[in-house]
Design a protein around this motif. Structure first.
Motif, PDB file in Angstrom:
ATOM      1  N   PHE A 150       0.853  -1.186   0.000  1.00 39.46           N
ATOM      2  CA  PHE A 150       0.000   0.000   0.000  1.00 39.46           C
ATOM      3  C   PHE A 150       0.885   1.230   0.000  1.00 39.46           C
ATOM      4  CE2 PHE A 150       0.529  -0.766   4.541  1.00 39.46           C
ATOM      5  CZ  PHE A 150       0.722   0.507   5.057  1.00 39.46           C
ATOM      6  N   ILE A 151       0.433   2.254  -0.705  1.00 36.73           N
ATOM      7  CA  ILE A 151       1.187   3.493  -0.849  1.00 36.73           C
ATOM      8  C   ILE A 151       0.229   4.657  -0.618  1.00 36.73           C
ATOM      9  CG2 ILE A 151       2.563   4.950  -2.399  1.00 36.73           C
ATOM     10  CD1 ILE A 151       3.296   2.397  -3.951  1.00 36.73           C
ATOM     11  N   LYS A 152       0.613   5.591   0.226  1.00 38.15           N
ATOM     12  CA  LYS A 152      -0.211   6.782   0.437  1.00 38.15           C
ATOM     13  C   LYS A 152       0.057   7.786  -0.685  1.00 38.15           C
ATOM     14  CE  LYS A 152       1.134   7.588   4.696  1.00 38.15           C
ATOM     15  NZ  LYS A 152       1.224   8.240   6.038  1.00 38.15           N
ATOM     16  N   LYS A 153      -0.994   8.302  -1.251  1.00 37.28           N
ATOM     17  CA  LYS A 153      -0.861   9.240  -2.363  1.00 37.28           C
ATOM     18  C   LYS A 153      -0.091  10.487  -1.949  1.00 37.28           C
ATOM     19  CE  LYS A 153      -5.175   7.871  -4.661  1.00 37.28           C
ATOM     20  NZ  LYS A 153      -6.524   8.306  -5.098  1.00 37.28           N
ATOM     21  N   SER A 154      -0.173  10.842  -0.673  1.00 39.29           N
ATOM     22  CA  SER A 154       0.461  12.074  -0.193  1.00 39.29           C
ATOM     23  C   SER A 154       1.928  11.910   0.148  1.00 39.29           C
ATOM     24  CB  SER A 154      -0.292  12.590   1.037  1.00 39.29           C
ATOM     25  OG  SER A 154      -0.263  11.606   2.074  1.00 39.29           O
ATOM     26  N   ASP A 155       2.422  10.688   0.153  1.00 39.32           N
ATOM     27  CA  ASP A 155       3.817  10.458   0.535  1.00 39.32           C
ATOM     28  C   ASP A 155       4.776  11.122  -0.444  1.00 39.32           C
ATOM     29  OD1 ASP A 155       3.179   9.028   2.756  1.00 39.32           O
ATOM     30  OD2 ASP A 155       3.703   7.056   1.938  1.00 39.32           O
ATOM     31  N   HIS A 156       5.877  11.656   0.092  1.00 41.99           N
ATOM     32  CA  HIS A 156       6.929  12.195  -0.766  1.00 41.99           C
ATOM     33  C   HIS A 156       7.544  11.050  -1.588  1.00 41.99           C
ATOM     34  CE1 HIS A 156      10.214  14.704  -2.122  1.00 41.99           C
ATOM     35  NE2 HIS A 156      11.079  13.780  -1.721  1.00 41.99           N
ATOM     36  N   GLY A 157       7.656  11.244  -2.880  1.00 41.09           N
ATOM     37  CA  GLY A 157       8.218  10.214  -3.740  1.00 41.09           C
ATOM     38  C   GLY A 157       7.270   9.049  -3.991  1.00 41.09           C
ATOM     39  N   ALA A 158       5.963   9.285  -3.852  1.00 38.39           N
ATOM     40  CA  ALA A 158       4.983   8.203  -4.011  1.00 38.39           C
ATOM     41  C   ALA A 158       5.037   7.595  -5.410  1.00 38.39           C
ATOM     42  CB  ALA A 158       3.577   8.731  -3.719  1.00 38.39           C
ATOM     43  N   LEU A 159       5.236   8.411  -6.431  1.00 36.66           N
ATOM     44  CA  LEU A 159       5.267   7.884  -7.796  1.00 36.66           C
ATOM     45  C   LEU A 159       6.514   7.037  -8.043  1.00 36.66           C
ATOM     46  CD1 LEU A 159       3.898  10.816  -9.978  1.00 36.66           C
ATOM     47  CD2 LEU A 159       2.808   8.629  -9.472  1.00 36.66           C
TER      48      LEU A 159
END
Length: 332
Positions: A150-159
């Motif tokens: 799972f990845i939070k959309k708001s995380d730095h470097g999410a992409l």
């Protein structure tokens, strides 16, 4: 990266599922152009497509045969043609496989966890893309085995993390799909399949030469790579015992002394791509069939070299990943 070598691996179609068309367009624009993807803003349509894609995907044709005299359970044998593996490159639909799903959590038709639960019986890997408020839900889904990441959309470097996880899970998908066959083949003529040192080497070669797909090759044993434009390169792999066996065949057939000594010293690796082994034609031009043998120290010693594969050794023209990306509207 998992130090496991699947018997084949090729690019797949990353499936993006989010109810926001604007977000999907932005995400698709920001992902690397060599990462093929298909986007859905309708969860029900995505679910139907993913199920159908996996239902119609059958990479191997495995048959069970029986002893003609004693039709007992103990005499059953599994018949598998190893040639089927590299012949998968002839399937122009191979890149359309949805191996990795990237699913938004907050969708009105069904939330992302419900979507992942609906495809839980399928072998695809699943990434849940969440907002801040959904983190506890994502952790529970991960702990329950419904999602793989799972990845939070708001995380730095999410992409960047999304791209990394997609490629990692794609590799894990092929490892899981070929696990049984790999273990069976590794017990016989393809011991290098179970060696982490060879898995590391294949990954290094893939990165160094820009190979995008590869397949186990039966004769001579090795790995058949393809670059994005479909150019084939064969990695011939031999063990020390295999090199010495080749030396004995060379001696028995009156091969040149230099070739016999090169095999004995593990310095040369031949690939007779368009002629029989040690024929009269080799006598005058044997060096053109040989490359310096390179060493890989793993559970045992392996010797390898990269050869161009002549077109006549493939059953037909290759539909390349570049062709697929162009057909998908991407620019290579």
């Amino acid at each position: 990266m998992d130090l496991t070598l699947p018997i084949y691996q090729h690019p797949t179609l990353v499936t993006l599922i989010d109810d926001s068309q604007t977000f999907l367009e932005s995400l698709s624009f920001q992902l690397p152009h060599q990462l093929a993807r298909r986007a859905f803003h309708d969860a029900e349509a995505a679910l139907a497509w993913v199920r159908d894609a996996h239902r119609t995907s059958s990479p191997f044709n495995i048959t069970v045969g029986y002893d003609e005299e004693v039709l007992s359970f103990e005499r059953r044998v599994v018949a598998f043609n190893v040639d089927q593996i590299y012949r998968m490159v002839m399937n122009r639909h191979r890149f359309q496989l949805p191996a990795v799903l990237v699913v938004d959590y907050g969708m009105p038709q069904m939330n992302g966890v419900a979507f992942c639960e609906s495809v839980n019986a399928l072998p695809c890997k699943k990434i849940l893309f969440t907002g801040e408020a959904d983190e506890r839900v994502a952790i529970d889904a991960f702990n329950s085995g419904l999602i793989d990441r799972f990845i939070k959309k708001s995380d730095h470097g999410a992409l960047d993390r999304l791209e990394y996880e997609v490629r990692t899970l794609e590799h894990a998908y092929f490892c899981a799909q070929s696990h049984t066959m790999r273990d069976l083949l590794a017990r016989h003529s393809f011991t290098f399949l179970s060696d982490p040192a060879m898995a590391t080497l294949v990954d290094q070669l893939r990165r160094q030469y820009g190979f995008v797909e590869y397949y186990l090759f039966p004769n001579p044993s090795g790995i058949l790579f393809f670059d994005i434009n479909g150019k084939p390169t064969l990695m011939v792999v031999e063990t020390e015992a295999g090199m010495l066996a080749q030396m004995e065949v060379a001696q028995d057939n009156g091969a040149p002394r230099e070739l016999v000594e090169g095999l004995q010293d593990m310095r040369l690796l031949p690939f007779f791509s368009d002629t029989g082994m040690y024929t009269d034609a080799i006598e005058q031009d044997w060096l053109s069939y040989c490359l310096p043998a390179r060493h890989c120290a793993g559970k045992q010693d392996y010797y390898w070299a990269l050869f161009d594969l002549p077109a006549h050794m493939l059953p037909g023209p290759v539909y390349s990943y570049a062709d697929f990306l162009r057909d998908q509207g991407a620019v290579c």
